[in-house]
Design a protein around this motif. Structure first.
Motif, PDB file in Angstrom:
ATOM      1  N   LEU A   1     165.279  62.916  -7.933  1.00  0.00           N
ATOM      2  CA  LEU A   1     165.109  62.284  -9.238  1.00  0.00           C
ATOM      3  C   LEU A   1     166.127  60.869  -9.014  1.00  0.00           C
ATOM      4  O   LEU A   1     167.190  61.004  -8.600  1.00  0.00           O
ATOM      5  N   MET A   2     165.477  59.801  -9.987  1.00  0.00           N
ATOM      6  CA  MET A   2     166.190  58.525  -9.855  1.00  0.00           C
ATOM      7  C   MET A   2     165.995  57.893 -11.403  1.00  0.00           C
ATOM      8  O   MET A   2     164.813  57.741 -11.475  1.00  0.00           O
ATOM      9  N   ALA A   3     167.062  57.962 -12.079  1.00  0.00           N
ATOM     10  CA  ALA A   3     167.065  57.439 -13.333  1.00  0.00           C
ATOM     11  C   ALA A   3     167.066  55.973 -13.359  1.00  0.00           C
ATOM     12  O   ALA A   3     168.312  55.460 -12.886  1.00  0.00           O
ATOM     13  N   ILE A   4     166.381  55.165 -14.269  1.00  0.00           N
ATOM     14  CA  ILE A   4     166.737  53.933 -14.709  1.00  0.00           C
ATOM     15  C   ILE A   4     167.585  53.827 -15.978  1.00  0.00           C
ATOM     16  O   ILE A   4     167.278  54.655 -16.718  1.00  0.00           O
ATOM     17  N   ASP A   5     168.889  53.521 -15.603  1.00  0.00           N
ATOM     18  CA  ASP A   5     169.791  53.582 -16.785  1.00  0.00           C
ATOM     19  C   ASP A   5     169.467  52.683 -18.103  1.00  0.00           C
ATOM     20  O   ASP A   5     168.536  51.783 -18.138  1.00  0.00           O
ATOM     21  N   ALA A   6     170.372  52.840 -19.037  1.00  0.00           N
ATOM     22  CA  ALA A   6     169.883  52.031 -20.448  1.00  0.00           C
ATOM     23  C   ALA A   6     170.025  50.714 -20.422  1.00  0.00           C
ATOM     24  O   ALA A   6     169.487  50.190 -21.270  1.00  0.00           O
ATOM     25  N   ASP A   7     170.399  50.127 -19.493  1.00  0.00           N
ATOM     26  CA  ASP A   7     170.409  48.718 -19.352  1.00  0.00           C
ATOM     27  C   ASP A   7     169.186  48.142 -18.209  1.00  0.00           C
ATOM     28  O   ASP A   7     169.453  47.070 -17.925  1.00  0.00           O
ATOM     29  N   GLY A   8     168.443  49.316 -17.760  1.00  0.00           N
ATOM     30  CA  GLY A   8     167.242  48.821 -16.892  1.00  0.00           C
ATOM     31  C   GLY A   8     167.636  48.678 -15.452  1.00  0.00           C
ATOM     32  O   GLY A   8     167.029  48.303 -14.741  1.00  0.00           O
ATOM     33  N   ASN A   9     168.742  49.152 -15.056  1.00  0.00           N
ATOM     34  CA  ASN A   9     169.093  49.151 -13.645  1.00  0.00           C
ATOM     35  C   ASN A   9     168.968  50.542 -12.864  1.00  0.00           C
ATOM     36  O   ASN A   9     169.244  51.480 -13.375  1.00  0.00           O
ATOM     37  N   LEU A  10     168.593  50.429 -11.436  1.00  0.00           N
ATOM     38  CA  LEU A  10     168.904  51.366 -10.748  1.00  0.00           C
ATOM     39  C   LEU A  10     170.217  51.863 -10.205  1.00  0.00           C
ATOM     40  O   LEU A  10     171.224  51.066 -10.250  1.00  0.00           O
ATOM     41  N   PRO A  11     170.417  52.990  -9.832  1.00  0.00           N
ATOM     42  CA  PRO A  11     171.694  53.350  -9.266  1.00  0.00           C
ATOM     43  C   PRO A  11     171.976  52.692  -8.088  1.00  0.00           C
ATOM     44  O   PRO A  11     170.935  52.231  -7.243  1.00  0.00           O
ATOM     45  N   GLU A  12     173.098  52.794  -7.563  1.00  0.00           N
ATOM     46  CA  GLU A  12     173.622  51.915  -6.328  1.00  0.00           C
ATOM     47  C   GLU A  12     172.721  52.717  -5.233  1.00  0.00           C
ATOM     48  O   GLU A  12     172.495  53.979  -5.011  1.00  0.00           O
ATOM     49  N   GLY A  13     172.216  51.926  -4.214  1.00  0.00           N
ATOM     50  CA  GLY A  13     171.252  52.288  -3.280  1.00  0.00           C
ATOM     51  C   GLY A  13     169.867  52.702  -3.484  1.00  0.00           C
ATOM     52  O   GLY A  13     168.922  53.150  -2.764  1.00  0.00           O
TER      53      GLY A  13
END
Length: 184
Positions: free
Chosen positions: A30-42
């Motif tokens: 699972l990889m969530a796009i955060d509330a600011d529209g960004n991917l997690p590191e890596g």
């Protein structure tokens, strides 16, 4: 075993719950796009290494959330180098209305995948559309392009229809099965 990533944005938890079901069926990360529209590191590196990317977004105003759109626009860097060409893609969405223009969201996800030179994996499941069909039957909403779910606007994520979540799990399994056929 193919490496599959379920990439999603969720505003209120419903799409996250759907993403968890898709990931369970696909045995995916699972990889969530955060509330600011960004991917997690890596995150970009993880997507580059994936054999399949299953994308999910809520349907807001007939399309993906702005957070997902920010990710899509930022994906122009791998697009420019065709880094994701021939990668498998699939998509899913949730909205409050039974129709809710979910097809517009799936079409957006499909178009994004096609721009990256990807190969789309469909739902691959017949709809539950007989007189005997019940709301909690798998694919009750009758999608072929990807998995869809409907969550009433006043219902929490924990109240999602079990049939929609089973549809999501089955969809994840389908993508994993197709990815296994494509992955050496």
């Amino acid at each position: 075993m193919p490496k599959i990533v379920v990439l999603y944005h969720s505003g209120y938890g419903h799409t996250q719950r759907m993403a968890q079901s898709v990931a369970q069926g696909a045995e995916a990360e699972l990889m969530a796009i955060d509330a600011d529209g960004n991917l997690p590191e890596g995150g970009w590196e993880t997507l580059d290494a994936a054999d399949a990317i299953i994308m999910g977004s809520p349907t807001y105003m007939g399309n993906v959330s702005w957070q997902f759109k920010k990710f899509a626009d930022a994906s122009s860097k791998p697009w420019y180098t065709q880094a994701w060409k021939d990668k498998l893609f699939a998509g899913f969405t949730n909205s409050a209305a039974a129709n809710g223009d979910k097809m517009s969201t799936l079409n957006y996800l499909f178009t994004l995948a096609m721009q990256h030179g990807g190969i789309w994996v469909s739902q691959g499941m017949l709809p539950s559309n007989s007189k005997a069909a019940q709301r909690n039957d798998p694919n009750f909403l009758g999608s072929y392009s990807g998995a869809i779910a409907q969550s009433p606007s006043d219902a929490g994520a924990g109240e999602m229809f079990s049939g929609d979540l089973e549809t999501a799990r089955s969809f994840g399994r389908r993508v994993a099965d197709v990815a296994a056929r494509f992955t050496p």
